[in-house]
Scaffold this active site. Structure first.
Site, PDB file in Angstrom:
ATOM      1  N   LYS A  24     -18.307 -47.319  34.283  1.00 15.85           N
ATOM      2  CA  LYS A  24     -17.156 -47.499  35.628  1.00 15.85           C
ATOM      3  C   LYS A  24     -17.996 -47.007  37.188  1.00 15.85           C
ATOM      4  O   LYS A  24     -17.821 -47.462  38.454  1.00 15.85           O
ATOM      5  CB  LYS A  24     -16.434 -46.226  35.685  1.00 15.85           C
TER       6      LYS A  24
ATOM      7  N   TYR B  56     -19.329 -44.500  28.974  1.00 13.19           N
ATOM      8  CA  TYR B  56     -17.822 -44.986  30.053  1.00 13.19           C
ATOM      9  C   TYR B  56     -17.593 -44.863  31.577  1.00 13.19           C
ATOM     10  O   TYR B  56     -17.646 -45.376  32.365  1.00 13.19           O
ATOM     11  CB  TYR B  56     -16.216 -44.676  29.143  1.00 13.19           C
TER      12      TYR B  56
ATOM     13  N   GLY C 276      -3.319 -56.416  28.615  1.00 12.74           N
ATOM     14  CA  GLY C 276      -3.234 -54.610  27.951  1.00 12.74           C
ATOM     15  C   GLY C 276      -2.331 -54.230  28.900  1.00 12.74           C
ATOM     16  O   GLY C 276      -1.603 -54.604  29.153  1.00 12.74           O
TER      17      GLY C 276
ATOM     18  N   ASN D 111      -5.925 -40.372  24.107  1.00 11.59           N
ATOM     19  CA  ASN D 111      -5.026 -39.813  25.828  1.00 11.59           C
ATOM     20  C   ASN D 111      -3.381 -39.155  25.233  1.00 11.59           C
ATOM     21  O   ASN D 111      -3.203 -39.032  23.665  1.00 11.59           O
ATOM     22  CB  ASN D 111      -4.620 -40.839  26.514  1.00 11.59           C
TER      23      ASN D 111
ATOM     24  N   ILE E  90      -2.700 -52.121  30.858  1.00  9.54           N
ATOM     25  CA  ILE E  90      -2.165 -52.029  33.451  1.00  9.54           C
ATOM     26  C   ILE E  90      -2.232 -53.366  33.161  1.00  9.54           C
ATOM     27  O   ILE E  90      -1.333 -53.396  34.460  1.00  9.54           O
ATOM     28  CB  ILE E  90      -3.296 -51.057  33.599  1.00  9.54           C
TER      29      ILE E  90
ATOM     30  N   SER F  16     -12.330 -45.311  37.784  1.00 14.58           N
ATOM     31  CA  SER F  16     -11.130 -43.591  36.812  1.00 14.58           C
ATOM     32  C   SER F  16     -11.688 -43.177  38.457  1.00 14.58           C
ATOM     33  O   SER F  16     -12.818 -42.899  38.607  1.00 14.58           O
ATOM     34  CB  SER F  16     -11.824 -44.091  35.597  1.00 14.58           C
TER      35      SER F  16
ATOM     36  N   ASN G 294      -7.758 -55.705  22.430  1.00 16.76           N
ATOM     37  CA  ASN G 294      -7.043 -53.834  21.993  1.00 16.76           C
ATOM     38  C   ASN G 294      -5.554 -53.860  22.529  1.00 16.76           C
ATOM     39  O   ASN G 294      -5.065 -53.880  23.284  1.00 16.76           O
ATOM     40  CB  ASN G 294      -7.996 -52.746  23.253  1.00 16.76           C
TER      41      ASN G 294
ATOM     42  N   ASN H  28      -4.849 -40.735  35.707  1.00 11.69           N
ATOM     43  CA  ASN H  28      -3.696 -40.935  34.685  1.00 11.69           C
ATOM     44  C   ASN H  28      -2.627 -42.010  34.082  1.00 11.69           C
ATOM     45  O   ASN H  28      -1.358 -40.987  34.461  1.00 11.69           O
ATOM     46  CB  ASN H  28      -3.876 -39.193  34.409  1.00 11.69           C
TER      47      ASN H  28
HETATM   48  C1  UD1 Z   1      -9.224 -39.813  30.254  1.00 13.64           C
HETATM   49  C2  UD1 Z   1     -10.826 -39.212  29.910  1.00 13.64           C
HETATM   50  C3  UD1 Z   1     -10.816 -40.135  31.427  1.00 13.64           C
HETATM   51  C4  UD1 Z   1     -10.366 -41.387  31.374  1.00 13.64           C
HETATM   52  C5  UD1 Z   1      -8.843 -41.145  30.836  1.00 13.64           C
HETATM   53  C6  UD1 Z   1      -8.379 -42.547  31.171  1.00 13.64           C
HETATM   54  C7  UD1 Z   1     -11.483 -37.494  28.062  1.00 13.64           C
HETATM   55  C8  UD1 Z   1     -12.922 -36.579  28.689  1.00 13.64           C
HETATM   56  N1  UD1 Z   1     -11.716 -37.797  29.744  1.00 13.64           N
HETATM   57  O1  UD1 Z   1      -8.805 -38.639  30.489  1.00 13.64           O
HETATM   58  O2  UD1 Z   1     -12.622 -40.376  31.509  1.00 13.64           O
HETATM   59  O3  UD1 Z   1     -11.007 -42.245  32.549  1.00 13.64           O
HETATM   60  O4  UD1 Z   1      -9.033 -41.115  29.615  1.00 13.64           O
HETATM   61  O5  UD1 Z   1      -6.891 -42.475  30.629  1.00 13.64           O
HETATM   62  O6  UD1 Z   1     -11.706 -37.992  27.867  1.00 13.64           O
HETATM   63  N2  UD1 Z   1      -4.780 -32.712  25.619  1.00 13.64           N
HETATM   64  C9  UD1 Z   1      -4.742 -32.286  24.354  1.00 13.64           C
HETATM   65  N3  UD1 Z   1      -4.756 -32.800  23.836  1.00 13.64           N
HETATM   66  C10 UD1 Z   1      -4.184 -34.193  23.644  1.00 13.64           C
HETATM   67  C11 UD1 Z   1      -4.872 -35.056  24.147  1.00 13.64           C
HETATM   68  C12 UD1 Z   1      -5.216 -34.306  26.010  1.00 13.64           C
HETATM   69  O7  UD1 Z   1      -4.311 -31.343  24.630  1.00 13.64           O
HETATM   70  O8  UD1 Z   1      -4.390 -34.388  21.888  1.00 13.64           O
HETATM   71  C13 UD1 Z   1      -4.881 -33.033  26.914  1.00 13.64           C
HETATM   72  C14 UD1 Z   1      -6.291 -33.037  27.336  1.00 13.64           C
HETATM   73  O9  UD1 Z   1      -7.555 -31.322  27.281  1.00 13.64           O
HETATM   74  C15 UD1 Z   1      -6.509 -33.039  29.080  1.00 13.64           C
HETATM   75  C16 UD1 Z   1      -5.175 -33.662  29.603  1.00 13.64           C
HETATM   76  O10 UD1 Z   1      -4.351 -33.612  28.561  1.00 13.64           O
HETATM   77  O11 UD1 Z   1      -6.306 -31.624  29.670  1.00 13.64           O
HETATM   78  C17 UD1 Z   1      -4.935 -35.729  29.132  1.00 13.64           C
HETATM   79  O12 UD1 Z   1      -5.782 -35.773  28.554  1.00 13.64           O
HETATM   80  P1  UD1 Z   1      -5.759 -37.258  28.347  1.00 13.64           P
HETATM   81  O13 UD1 Z   1      -5.179 -37.899  28.425  1.00 13.64           O
HETATM   82  O14 UD1 Z   1      -7.510 -37.778  27.470  1.00 13.64           O
HETATM   83  O15 UD1 Z   1      -6.717 -37.772  29.962  1.00 13.64           O
HETATM   84  P2  UD1 Z   1      -8.557 -37.155  30.954  1.00 13.64           P
HETATM   85  O16 UD1 Z   1      -9.255 -36.888  29.491  1.00 13.64           O
HETATM   86  O17 UD1 Z   1      -7.757 -36.562  32.319  1.00 13.64           O
END
Ligand code: UD1
Length: 330
Positions: free
Chosen positions: A152, A148, A10, A198, A12, A124, A35, A178
């Site tokens: 953890k 999820y 995977g 993400n 990481i 996490s 995955n 992140n």
């Molecule tokens: C998410 C998970 C977290 C997990 C981590 C793994 C949620 C609520 N949290 O974290 O539990 O440990 O991924 O990597 O899903 N964003 C956009 N547009 C997108 C995608 C994201 O605007 O299409 C924004 C989000 O609102 C956030 C930031 O980008 O502010 C980061 O988002 P993301 O990469 O999904 O990470 P987390 O939400 O921090």
């Protein structure tokens, strides 16, 4: 040391395998390929010149793992294998609890049975829930918004309780912020299945025109520009955090944040990506995503003080390497 890496093909896990091999450790990889892809083993060989033994095993299967532990004489386990899609976990909670808890319990039982000295667990920052940043390891664990995140917290608790009776073991819980970026060779990186959840994989897919535009989830948070703030960490720095934990953590159960200590907003990340890679990223601001938090960033002082670990790669490195990897995906 001889280390079992579960989830080693995977995102990481594969970067961590490379860093361990470079440091002289012997690595064996287990993954069920749910995955990830087996050709990652060839890519690790291209980078390190080492063909890592690979076993396609689901860590829920105690008997298959038991056979492997009997054959190999592991000194340590780094446990990455787990389901991680937040949205899916709310729809299929039992699948998440069964998989993530059972695999961790199986590995801890085998640690006990075969007298393995080290266990490093992928946790996490999600375990901190919604509370003010910077988050230190002393910050309380809070309710998370999804199964999820609860898996953890539960796995951390199980390993912590186990460690209380086994002071001879080294158990390390690493709380990732992140992770983004990719190996500089362009061979290893994150390949999401379906629509990326993400941010960074979504940005790179917009850059490569697989998707028309990025949807930014909310610009009315109490942050620098209204978009969510996160602590993005280069996956290679994160992988080196595992090496530091393996080489330097004390006996007993310890917890470390792995983040840079700096938060940046969605728009700041998008602008850096555009500037460094010279590619436009069209975007639209849409409603907030349920369960999202305004600001999350780490205090990473503990890992610096105790493990002598610190990040060395910048946000510019992260966006450049993420794009370099995406360009290599056919
Ligand atoms: C998410 C998970 C977290 C997990 C981590 C793994 C949620 C609520 N949290 O974290 O539990 O440990 O991924 O990597 O899903 N964003 C956009 N547009 C997108 C995608 C994201 O605007 O299409 C924004 C989000 O609102 C956030 C930031 O980008 O502010 C980061 O988002 P993301 O990469 O999904 O990470 P987390 O939400 O921090």
């Amino acid at each position: 040391m001889k280390i079992l890496i579960t989830g080693g093909t995977g995102y990481i896990g594969s970067h961590t395998a490379v860093e361990l091999i470079k440091d002289g450790h012997e690595v064996v990889i287990v993954d069920d390929l749910s995955n990830s892809f087996e050709d990652v083993i060839d890519k690790i060989k291209t980078i390190t010149n080492v063909l890592v033994p690979f076993h396609k095993i689901d860590c829920k299967n105690y008997d298959l793992l038991d056979k492997l532990f009997k054959e190999e004489n592991f000194d340590g386990i780094i446990h990455f294998a787990g389901f991680k899609a937040v949205g899916e976990s709310t729809k299929e909670p039992l699948k998440y609890y069964e998989n993530n808890l059972l695999s961790t319990i199986n590995l801890a039982k085998l640690m006990e049975k075969y007298d393995v000295s080290h266990f490093i667990f992928s946790s996490s920052a999600t375990v901190y829930g919604d509370q003010p940043s910077p988050l230190s390891e002393k910050s309380p664990l809070m309710e998370t918004t999804n199964p999820y995140g609860e898996t953890k917290k539960m796995c951390e608790r199980i390993l912590n309780d186990y460690a209380k009776n086994r002071s001879d073991k080294t158990i390390v819980l690493l709380r990732y912020f992140n992770p983004i970026g990719a190996h500089k060779s362009g061979l290893l990186g994150e390949i999401p299945q379906g629509t990326p959840n993400n941010l960074m994989p979504y940005i790179t897919q917009v850059a490569s025109k697989k998707r028309d535009k990025l949807f930014i989830f909310g610009n009315d948070y109490d942050t620098v520009d209204g978009t969510g703030v996160r602590d993005y960490i280069h996956v290679v720095d994160l992988a080196k955090g595992h090496l530091a934990a393996l080489n330097k953590a004390n006996k007993g159960c310890s917890v470390y944040n792995l983040g840079t200590g700096v938060g940046i907003s969605v728009l700041e990340l998008v602008e850096t990506f555009k500037k460094i890679n010279k590619i436009d990223i069209p975007y639209e601001i849409v409603a907030r995503r349920a369960g999202d938090i305004a600001t999350v960033y780490a205090s990473s002082e503990k890992a610096f003080k105790e493990l002598n670990w610190e990040t060395s790669l910048s946000v510019e490195d992260m966006v450049r390497d993420s794009w370099n990897f995406e360009k290599n995906i056919e």
